[in-house]
Design a protein around this motif. Structure first.
Motif, short mmCIF file in Angstrom:
data_model
loop_
_atom_site.label_atom_id
_atom_site.label_comp_id
_atom_site.label_asym_id
_atom_site.label_seq_id
_atom_site.Cartn_x
_atom_site.Cartn_y
_atom_site.Cartn_z
N ASP A 24 0.85 -1.18 0.00
CA ASP A 24 0.00 0.00 0.00
C ASP A 24 0.89 1.24 0.00
O ASP A 24 1.72 1.42 0.89
CB ASP A 24 -0.89 -0.01 1.25
CG ASP A 24 -1.91 1.12 1.25
OD1 ASP A 24 -1.75 2.08 0.47
OD2 ASP A 24 -2.87 1.05 2.04
N GLU A 26 0.29 4.18 0.75
CA GLU A 26 0.03 5.10 1.86
C GLU A 26 0.45 4.53 3.21
O GLU A 26 0.34 5.21 4.23
CB GLU A 26 -1.47 5.46 1.91
CG GLU A 26 -1.97 6.14 0.65
CD GLU A 26 -1.25 7.45 0.38
OE1 GLU A 26 -0.98 8.18 1.34
OE2 GLU A 26 -0.97 7.73 -0.81
N GLN A 27 0.93 3.29 3.23
CA GLN A 27 1.31 2.63 4.47
C GLN A 27 2.75 2.14 4.39
O GLN A 27 3.26 1.87 3.30
CB GLN A 27 0.39 1.45 4.78
CG GLN A 27 -1.07 1.81 4.90
CD GLN A 27 -1.37 2.64 6.13
OE1 GLN A 27 -0.67 2.53 7.15
NE2 GLN A 27 -2.38 3.50 6.06
N ALA A 28 3.38 2.02 5.54
CA ALA A 28 4.73 1.48 5.58
C ALA A 28 4.70 0.00 5.20
O ALA A 28 3.73 -0.71 5.49
CB ALA A 28 5.33 1.64 6.98
N ASP A 30 5.16 -3.78 5.47
CA ASP A 30 5.11 -4.65 6.65
C ASP A 30 6.52 -5.09 7.04
O ASP A 30 7.22 -5.74 6.26
CB ASP A 30 4.25 -5.88 6.32
CG ASP A 30 4.04 -6.78 7.52
OD1 ASP A 30 4.58 -6.49 8.60
OD2 ASP A 30 3.36 -7.81 7.36
N ARG A 71 7.65 3.20 1.81
CA ARG A 71 7.76 3.72 3.17
C ARG A 71 8.34 2.62 4.05
O ARG A 71 7.67 1.63 4.33
CB ARG A 71 6.39 4.14 3.70
CG ARG A 71 5.71 5.23 2.87
CD ARG A 71 4.26 5.40 3.29
NE ARG A 71 3.59 6.38 2.46
CZ ARG A 71 3.19 7.59 2.89
NH1 ARG A 71 3.42 7.94 4.15
NH2 ARG A 71 2.58 8.42 2.07
N SER A 72 9.57 2.77 4.47
CA SER A 72 10.22 1.73 5.26
C SER A 72 11.47 2.27 5.93
O SER A 72 12.15 3.14 5.39
CB SER A 72 10.58 0.54 4.36
OG SER A 72 11.31 -0.43 5.08
N THR A 200 7.01 9.95 2.68
CA THR A 200 7.40 8.54 2.74
C THR A 200 8.54 8.29 3.71
O THR A 200 8.95 7.15 3.90
CB THR A 200 7.83 8.04 1.34
OG1 THR A 200 9.06 8.69 0.94
CG2 THR A 200 6.75 8.32 0.31
#
Length: 375
Positions: A24, A26-28, A30, A71-72, A200
């Motif tokens: 995703d 918009e999300q980091a 996993d 994003r990580s 991000t």
């Protein structure tokens, strides 16, 4: 770099691209998925359950992270934290943290300010051929009545807000550069998120005001601590170059694909000479960046004498290129490029931040100019 491991790198690249492409936006990503993929332990020794590979394999993942604008905290952990732990002398607590990092159970972040200048003016009088990265740390360990106390502050530490362990480079009472392992929730420790243009990424201010540090949590570098810290900064600079290369490639591919299908005056806009020239310029810039990044990664793997210069060349050119390519991509997409739905804004913002982190292009070019001033 040799083509000996090209097939392995291609396979790793394909897996990373598929995994990150499904994430995703918009999300980091996993963290447990990254850990299960084995990416955190690519460069870690086998004794810590790592793959015993090299920075070249880490660079493959970093490039794909940039391509996906993922994003990580992977760059902070795999490049800086794993790099720092590998440079430290063996210690039971250090070894335990190393294994936890590889397993994904711990997210350690090295408290290095990403704004650190690489110009010679802050490093004092130096030889023209010397490595010009300034060393030292804003943190210091001072003796107290009940043991050691840590003081200092670092601005714009990459991924600090999400860390569950801080590895703080500090001067001990004897003046030696060491690493102090600190829990983010320890009394006297304050981590404050610092908002930046790139959504991000997460950066934060790390403040230490008399934080109690046990002697067992103070770890020494193998050999010279200043040289180890220089190496970490260079690794971080190359990581930003890899990220910038990946996002440049993504923007080039998206733009070429768009101009092939977008029509104006009854024909694809890619058939117009001005658009062809713009895409050709983007291709040349990306191709040069690719060569410089490959040289910098190879120099890191072999610890070549010119590794610092190669890192500065790659960082200066590839991050500048990423901003230009993303900007041109937005322009060639026309009005669509300026919309939120196109996603190009995310790449342009990320490229802009990459250009500033761990030395701007101007600072790295100044470093190179001083290095070769008397040649």
């Amino acid at each position: 770099m040799s083509d000996e491991f090209a097939e392995i790198h291609d396979e790793l690249r394909a897996v990373a691209r598929g995994l990150l492409g499904r994430a995703d936006a918009e999300q980091a990503v996993d963290w447990s998925l990254i850990a299960r993929s084995g990416w955190l332990g690519l460069e870690a020794p086998a004794e810590f359950d790592g793959a015993d590979a090299t920075f070249a394999e880490v660079a493959v993942v970093l490039r794909e992270m940039g391509r996906a604008a993922a994003r990580s905290a992977y760059p902070s952990v795999a490049v800086l934290a794993v790099g720092a732990l590998a440079l430290l002398e063996p210690h039971p607590l250090r070894d335990e943290l190393f294994r936890g990092t590889v397993a994904g159970a711990v997210v350690p972040v090295v408290a290095l300010t990403a704004e650190e200048r690489v110009g010679a003016e802050s490093a004092g009088a130096v030889d023209a051929h010397a490595d010009l990265t300034p060393v030292g740390s804003p943190f210091r360990l001072v003796p107290g009545n009940d043991g050691l106390r840590l003081h200092g502050r670092a601005e714009f530490v990459l991924d600090a807000p999400g860390a569950d362990r801080l590895l703080v480079p500090a001067r001990d009472p004897g003046g030696e550069l060491v690493i102090a392992a600190v829990e983010p929730g320890a009394p006297g420790t304050v981590v404050t998120a610092r908002p930046v243009v790139d959504a991000t990424r997460g950066l934060g201010r790390v403040s230490m005001d008399g934080v109690a540090v046990a002697q067992a949590s103070v770890w020494r570098f193998r050999g010279d601590g200043e040289r180890a810290l220089r190496r970490l900064y260079d690794r971080a600079a190359v990581a930003m170059a890899c990220d910038s290369l990946g996002l440049s490639e993504a923007m080039l591919e998206a733009t070429v694909g768009y101009v092939k299908v977008r029509e104006q005056f009854g024909r694809p806009i890619g058939s117009f000479q001005v658009v062809k020239h713009a895409c050709a310029d983007m291709l040349v810039q990306v191709a040069v960046a690719r060569q410089l990044v490959a040289a910098a990664v190879g120099a890191q793997v072999t610890s070549a004498p010119d590794a610092a210069a190669a890192a500065s060349m790659a960082k200066a050119f590839s991050t500048d290129t990423a901003v230009r390519v993303a900007g041109k991509a937005m322009q060639l997409h026309g009005g669509m490029g300026y919309t939120w739905e196109s996603g190009i804004h995310a790449y342009l913002k990320r490229a802009t931040l990459d250009r500033s982190l761990f030395g701007t292009p101007a600072e790295h070019r100044k470093r190179l100019a001083r290095r070769y001033a008397s040649v």
